[in-house]
Design a protein around this motif. Structure first.
Motif, PDB file in Angstrom:
ATOM      1  N   LEU A 121       0.833  -1.204   0.000  1.00  0.00           N
ATOM      2  CA  LEU A 121       0.000   0.000   0.000  1.00  0.00           C
ATOM      3  C   LEU A 121       0.868   1.254   0.000  1.00  0.00           C
ATOM      4  CD1 LEU A 121      -2.799  -1.120   2.482  1.00  0.00           C
ATOM      5  CD2 LEU A 121      -2.943  -0.932  -0.002  1.00  0.00           C
ATOM      6  N   GLN A 122       2.009   1.188   0.717  1.00  0.00           N
ATOM      7  CA  GLN A 122       2.904   2.345   0.718  1.00  0.00           C
ATOM      8  C   GLN A 122       3.485   2.584  -0.670  1.00  0.00           C
ATOM      9  OE1 GLN A 122       5.525   1.585   4.036  1.00  0.00           O
ATOM     10  NE2 GLN A 122       3.814   2.074   5.413  1.00  0.00           N
ATOM     11  N   LEU A 123       3.884   1.491  -1.326  1.00  0.00           N
ATOM     12  CA  LEU A 123       4.447   1.634  -2.676  1.00  0.00           C
ATOM     13  C   LEU A 123       3.411   2.192  -3.648  1.00  0.00           C
ATOM     14  CD1 LEU A 123       6.375  -1.753  -2.808  1.00  0.00           C
ATOM     15  CD2 LEU A 123       7.439   0.500  -3.034  1.00  0.00           C
ATOM     16  N   LEU A 124       2.146   1.807  -3.435  1.00  0.00           N
ATOM     17  CA  LEU A 124       1.086   2.237  -4.360  1.00  0.00           C
ATOM     18  C   LEU A 124       0.579   3.638  -4.042  1.00  0.00           C
ATOM     19  CD1 LEU A 124      -0.903  -1.129  -4.498  1.00  0.00           C
ATOM     20  CD2 LEU A 124       0.332  -0.080  -6.401  1.00  0.00           C
TER      21      LEU A 124
ATOM     22  N   HIS B 134       6.321   1.599 -12.849  1.00  0.00           N
ATOM     23  CA  HIS B 134       6.697   0.839 -11.657  1.00  0.00           C
ATOM     24  C   HIS B 134       5.652  -0.258 -11.452  1.00  0.00           C
ATOM     25  CE1 HIS B 134       7.718   1.163  -7.051  1.00  0.00           C
ATOM     26  NE2 HIS B 134       7.881  -0.042  -7.517  1.00  0.00           N
ATOM     27  N   LEU B 135       6.099  -1.507 -11.323  1.00  0.00           N
ATOM     28  CA  LEU B 135       5.179  -2.611 -11.053  1.00  0.00           C
ATOM     29  C   LEU B 135       5.364  -3.085  -9.624  1.00  0.00           C
ATOM     30  CD1 LEU B 135       5.111  -5.073 -14.094  1.00  0.00           C
ATOM     31  CD2 LEU B 135       3.512  -3.256 -13.504  1.00  0.00           C
ATOM     32  N   VAL B 136       4.252  -3.280  -8.936  1.00  0.00           N
ATOM     33  CA  VAL B 136       4.280  -3.831  -7.582  1.00  0.00           C
ATOM     34  C   VAL B 136       3.648  -5.215  -7.641  1.00  0.00           C
ATOM     35  CG1 VAL B 136       3.503  -3.532  -5.208  1.00  0.00           C
ATOM     36  CG2 VAL B 136       4.134  -1.530  -6.574  1.00  0.00           C
ATOM     37  N   ASP B 137       4.503  -6.240  -7.546  1.00  0.00           N
ATOM     38  CA  ASP B 137       4.073  -7.634  -7.672  1.00  0.00           C
ATOM     39  C   ASP B 137       3.533  -8.120  -6.315  1.00  0.00           C
ATOM     40  OD1 ASP B 137       3.857 -10.354  -8.085  1.00  0.00           O
ATOM     41  OD2 ASP B 137       5.829 -10.597  -9.018  1.00  0.00           O
TER      42      ASP B 137
ATOM     43  N   VAL C  99     -16.973  -6.335  -2.997  1.00  0.00           N
ATOM     44  CA  VAL C  99     -15.511  -6.294  -3.071  1.00  0.00           C
ATOM     45  C   VAL C  99     -14.970  -5.338  -2.009  1.00  0.00           C
ATOM     46  CG1 VAL C  99     -15.383  -6.888  -5.521  1.00  0.00           C
ATOM     47  CG2 VAL C  99     -15.525  -4.483  -4.855  1.00  0.00           C
ATOM     48  N   LYS C 100     -13.803  -5.698  -1.480  1.00  0.00           N
ATOM     49  CA  LYS C 100     -13.180  -4.843  -0.466  1.00  0.00           C
ATOM     50  C   LYS C 100     -11.974  -4.138  -1.074  1.00  0.00           C
ATOM     51  CE  LYS C 100     -10.960  -5.418   3.956  1.00  0.00           C
ATOM     52  NZ  LYS C 100     -10.695  -6.418   4.994  1.00  0.00           N
ATOM     53  N   LEU C 101     -11.953  -2.828  -0.923  1.00  0.00           N
ATOM     54  CA  LEU C 101     -10.845  -2.025  -1.445  1.00  0.00           C
ATOM     55  C   LEU C 101     -10.093  -1.423  -0.271  1.00  0.00           C
ATOM     56  CD1 LEU C 101     -12.787  -0.113  -4.249  1.00  0.00           C
ATOM     57  CD2 LEU C 101     -11.233  -2.037  -4.534  1.00  0.00           C
ATOM     58  N   VAL C 102      -8.761  -1.478  -0.347  1.00  0.00           N
ATOM     59  CA  VAL C 102      -7.945  -0.993   0.762  1.00  0.00           C
ATOM     60  C   VAL C 102      -6.907  -0.013   0.225  1.00  0.00           C
ATOM     61  CG1 VAL C 102      -6.367  -1.685   2.608  1.00  0.00           C
ATOM     62  CG2 VAL C 102      -8.246  -3.186   1.966  1.00  0.00           C
ATOM     63  N   ARG C 103      -6.700   1.078   0.963  1.00  0.00           N
ATOM     64  CA  ARG C 103      -5.600   1.993   0.662  1.00  0.00           C
ATOM     65  C   ARG C 103      -4.895   2.283   1.978  1.00  0.00           C
ATOM     66  NH1 ARG C 103      -6.286   7.061  -1.487  1.00  0.00           N
ATOM     67  NH2 ARG C 103      -8.124   6.595  -2.718  1.00  0.00           N
ATOM     68  N   ALA C 104      -3.737   2.939   1.918  1.00  0.00           N
ATOM     69  CA  ALA C 104      -3.009   3.240   3.150  1.00  0.00           C
ATOM     70  C   ALA C 104      -3.944   4.018   4.073  1.00  0.00           C
ATOM     71  CB  ALA C 104      -1.755   4.047   2.822  1.00  0.00           C
TER      72      ALA C 104
END
Ligand SMILES: Cc1cc2nc3c(=O)[nH]c(=O)nc-3n(C[C@H](O)[C@H](O)[C@H](O)COP(=O)(O)OP(=O)(O)OC[C@H]3O[C@@H](n4cnc5c(N)ncnc54)[C@H](O)[C@@H]3O)c2cc1C
Ligand code: FES
Ligand code: FES
Lengths: 285, 156
Positions: free
Chosen positions: A18-21, A48-51, A134-139
């Motif tokens: 979440l921090q990277l995004l 930038h890809l976050v795997d 659906v559940k959405l999460v952000r920092a």
């Protein structure tokens, strides 16, 4: 077929991801079955890809208080082969089985499929018929949306930059519910020209629940409310099915492409809706 | 920026520096020198590039090498053990499951996955299991026969 250069991160935890995004420049890499082909064609060129592959908590399937929670990184194969889903929510397991080929099912994820929002993706038909959330999460924040509200348009969802889809929530299927997913396959790509998912229940000889989800037909998958209403309370006779199926695409602005014209798609939506209803009703009674 | 990846390929561990955008198939063929896995379509459709990643058949043209850091890979070259062919390799030979052979390395890896999940598959299950692999020569019937023969042999 060589994508543009990008930076690659593979976080171990959801918090790190979440921090990277959070910056808004990074893009999620899940199974890569939609994103990597786009990058190879340079239709997508993320910096930038976050795997997400190392975040084990995003892969679990679990049941509690009448709901099944599916981690966004669960693969199509995980869903197809899950004893929990096969027993407690067979419609979704069946949808997973119809996706692509074995190699695609081994890597592609349910979270990736919903986030990509291809108008012909298989899952939404079943998930809409199931009333999925659906559940959405952000920092620092999270929210839960109905799938209808998440799928905004072709290749467009309600997720904001920096937001991650973490979980898909479906109800445990009640006993004696009949379900069916019927897909008209475009033979070269394996995608749906039309896909119809049906769920029905009867009590005292009358239909007490009717849900129909359609994919492939319109810019966004949808629920056929008019057809559902036609079935509610009816005996579910062949004539009831015929009349209900005729309503599934009546007010729809259908997609057209080289594989199927809009009017053909609408016609096939009716044919496949009738097949799905017949199969589901046979199971329900 | 290049990244260090560490991969076990056909039982041997190795470490390489790769660009994140390097596709797994290009890594295998050009960096590691394993040219058994082929590039047919490069658009995720033909399955000629199929390899096994931690026990799962995947299309190596639709992954980046950085995604397999820390994983185990098996390619067609790794199927021979102690100088003996895998039962699928023998069956493809005996049943004429190949003509030009271009699709074969990927086809055999996909068939291996099928037999692991469904040891005695029906004809329909075989055809479903190799949906992701195209063959322009055999018309598939000899491949189906080969999978049946391998299944029978592996069951003994
Ligand atoms: C040959 C082939 C055949 C196929 N056939 C079918 C088919 O018949 N039916 C069908 O439905 N699909 C089909 N697909 C598509 C497949 O189901 C993909 O797996 C799916 O569309 C994307 O999932 P993914 O995990 O691979 O996501 P990725 O490709 O990794 O990501 C897709 C998009 O979603 C975003 N994303 C991924 N995960 C998340 C997340 N958790 N939160 C927020 N954003 C996220 C990514 O940033 C990207 O924009 C096919 C694909 C191929 C290559
Ligand atoms: S080369 Fe990978 S699928 Fe064709
Ligand atoms: S043997 Fe020639 S493509 Fe299959």
């Amino acid at each position: 077929m060589i994508p543009q250069s990008f930076e690659y991160s593979v976080p171990n935890t959801l918090q790190e991801a979440l921090q990277l995004l959070a910056g808004g420049n990074a893009k999620v890499l899940a199974g890569g079955m939609s994103l990597v082909p786009l990058m190879k064609l340079r239709l997508a060129a993320p910096e930038h890809l976050v795997d997400l592959r190392r975040i084990t908590g995003l892969k679990t399937l679990s049941e509690s208080s009448g709901e099944i929670r599916i981690g966004a990184m669960a693969t199509h194969h995980d869903l197809d082969s899950s004893p929990l889903l096969r027993q407690r929510c067979p419609l979704l397991a069946e949808a997973a089985k119809h996706i692509g080929d074995v190699q695609v099912r081994n890597l592609g994820t349910i979270g990736g499929s919903l986030s990509h929002a291809d108008p012909a993706a298989d899952y939404p038909a079943s998930l809409l018929a199931l009333g999925a959330k659906v559940k959405l999460v952000r920092a620092g924040a999270e929210r839960t949306l109905n799938l209808e509200d998440f799928l905004v348009d072709t290749f467009t969802t309600a997720a904001e930059p920096g937001e991650l889809l973490t979980e898909i929530i479906v109800p445990v299927e009640e006993p004696k519910t009949g379900v069916s997913y019927q897909k008209m396959v475009q033979p070269a790509s394996g995608f749906a020209i039309v896909g119809v998912a049906a769920r029905v229940r009867k009590s005292n000889g009358q239909i007490s629940l009717a849900r129909l989800g359609l994919t492939g037909v319109a810019p966004s998958p949808f629920r056929a409310a008019a057809a559902e209403a036609r079935l509610q309370g009816s005996a579910g006779s062949a004539e009831d099915i015929r009349q209900a199926a005729a309503l599934v695409s009546s007010n729809i602005e259908a997609n057209a492409d080289i594989h199927a014209s809009a009017s053909y798609r609408k016609q096939m939506a009716q044919v496949y809706a009738a097949r799905a209803l017949h199969a589901a009703l046979a199971e329900a009674s | 920026m290049k990244r260090l990846i560490s991969v076990t390929i056909n039982g041997k561990q190795r470490t390489d520096e790769v660009e994140p955008r390097l596709l797994l198939i290009h890594y295998l063929r050009d960096v590691v020198g394993l040219t058994g896995s082929h590039i047919g379509c490069e658009t995720s459709l033909c399955g000629a590039c199929t390899v096994e990643l931690d026990g799962k058949a995947v299309k190596s043209c639709t992954m980046f090498a950085v995604q397999v850091d820390g994983c185990r890979l098996l390619t067609i070259e790794g199927l021979v053990s102690n100088g003996k062919y895998h039962p699928l390799q023998e069956a493809f030979w005996n049943e004429h499951g190949l003509q030009c052979g271009f699709c074969t390395p990927g086809m055999i890896v996909a068939c291996k996955q099928l037999l692991e999940r469904t040891p005695v598959p029906t004809e329909e299950e075989i055809r479903h299991g190799i949906e992701g692999n195209l063959c322009r020569c055999t018309g598939y019937q000899h491949i189906v026969n080969a999978v049946k023969a391998a299944s029978a042999k592996m069951g003994i």
